[in-house]
Motif scaffolding. Structure first.
Motif, short mmCIF file in Angstrom:
data_model
loop_
_atom_site.label_atom_id
_atom_site.label_comp_id
_atom_site.label_asym_id
_atom_site.label_seq_id
_atom_site.Cartn_x
_atom_site.Cartn_y
_atom_site.Cartn_z
N GLY A 2 0.76 -1.22 0.00
CA GLY A 2 0.01 0.07 -0.17
C GLY A 2 0.80 1.15 0.03
N ARG A 3 0.30 2.34 -0.39
CA ARG A 3 0.83 3.58 -0.33
C ARG A 3 0.13 4.42 0.76
NH1 ARG A 3 4.76 4.45 -4.46
NH2 ARG A 3 4.84 2.70 -5.89
N ILE A 4 0.71 5.31 1.37
CA ILE A 4 0.23 6.56 2.14
C ILE A 4 0.42 7.50 1.26
CG2 ILE A 4 0.23 7.81 4.18
CD1 ILE A 4 1.45 5.18 5.63
N ARG A 5 -0.75 8.26 1.06
CA ARG A 5 -0.67 9.41 0.32
C ARG A 5 -1.12 10.70 0.84
NH1 ARG A 5 0.20 8.09 -5.00
NH2 ARG A 5 -0.50 5.85 -5.53
N LEU A 6 -0.22 11.96 0.64
CA LEU A 6 -0.58 13.24 1.27
C LEU A 6 -1.32 14.00 0.21
CD1 LEU A 6 -0.58 14.80 3.70
CD2 LEU A 6 1.79 15.23 3.01
N ALA A 7 -2.30 14.65 0.19
CA ALA A 7 -2.78 15.64 -0.73
C ALA A 7 -2.93 16.79 0.02
CB ALA A 7 -4.04 14.88 -1.34
N TRP A 8 -2.91 17.97 -0.82
CA TRP A 8 -3.21 19.30 -0.54
C TRP A 8 -3.66 20.08 -1.70
CZ3 TRP A 8 1.51 17.15 -0.54
CH2 TRP A 8 2.24 17.73 -1.61
N ALA A 57 5.91 11.64 7.30
CA ALA A 57 7.10 10.69 6.92
C ALA A 57 7.42 10.40 8.10
CB ALA A 57 7.52 10.95 6.08
N GLY A 58 7.92 11.46 9.05
CA GLY A 58 8.84 11.27 10.15
C GLY A 58 7.89 10.37 11.12
N ARG A 114 14.47 -2.98 2.80
CA ARG A 114 13.88 -2.28 1.62
C ARG A 114 14.14 -0.75 1.71
NH1 ARG A 114 11.52 -6.65 3.36
NH2 ARG A 114 10.93 -8.21 1.90
N PRO A 115 15.37 -0.35 1.63
CA PRO A 115 15.66 1.12 1.80
C PRO A 115 15.01 2.06 0.63
CG PRO A 115 17.55 0.06 1.17
CD PRO A 115 16.57 -1.02 1.51
N GLU A 116 14.60 1.39 -0.45
CA GLU A 116 13.98 2.01 -1.39
C GLU A 116 12.62 2.59 -1.28
OE1 GLU A 116 12.86 -2.15 -2.04
OE2 GLU A 116 14.74 -1.31 -1.41
N LEU A 117 12.14 2.09 -0.28
CA LEU A 117 10.82 2.33 0.25
C LEU A 117 10.72 3.47 0.96
CD1 LEU A 117 8.85 -1.05 0.43
CD2 LEU A 117 9.12 0.34 -1.61
N HIS A 118 11.85 3.83 1.73
CA HIS A 118 11.88 4.99 2.59
C HIS A 118 11.58 6.29 2.14
CE1 HIS A 118 14.90 2.24 5.27
NE2 HIS A 118 13.71 1.51 4.92
N PRO A 119 10.85 7.20 2.93
CA PRO A 119 10.60 8.28 2.28
C PRO A 119 11.74 9.24 2.45
CG PRO A 119 10.00 8.31 4.66
CD PRO A 119 10.49 6.69 4.04
N ALA A 120 11.94 10.10 1.34
CA ALA A 120 12.95 10.86 1.00
C ALA A 120 13.00 12.45 2.10
CB ALA A 120 13.11 11.47 -0.40
#
Length: 97
Positions: free
Chosen positions: A37-43, A61-62, A81-87
């Motif tokens: 799943g993905r967590i999406r943030l919209a504004w 993300a924090g 899975r570091p490729e999934l970590h937030p930037a």
């Protein structure tokens, strides 16, 4: 969520991997990676300045990253899975031109 039926051994439930433990229950990972799943943030870009959106992203993300260690199996999965970590480092302003 009430965990009475689960604690009594009469039910199971899917749960977020960052969910805190509930009395009388255990969390176990499913084999492999069958659920993603993905967590999406919209504004609204017209109402929220870019810098505020960056702060919202960093806070969300924090908060997620702070809860990764809630369950040992999730921490292990996450670390593999570091490729999934937030930037998060991308929002520091470092390396921007």
């Amino acid at each position: 969520m009430h965990y009475d039926l689960i604690a009594a051994g009469r039910a199971i439930s899917l749960s977020q991997p960052t969910a805190p433990p509930a009395a009388g229950t255990v969390l176990r990972p499913l084999e492999g990676d069958p659920v993603t799943g993905r967590i999406r943030l919209a504004w609204n870009r017209a109402a929220v300045p870019a810098r505020h959106a960056e702060l919202l992203y960093r806070a969300a993300a924090g908060a997620y990253v702070a809860n990764v260690g809630t369950n040992a199996f999730h921490r292990e999965w996450w670390e593999a899975r570091p490729e999934l970590h937030p930037a998060l480092e991308d929002l520091s302003g470092e390396g921007r031109s």
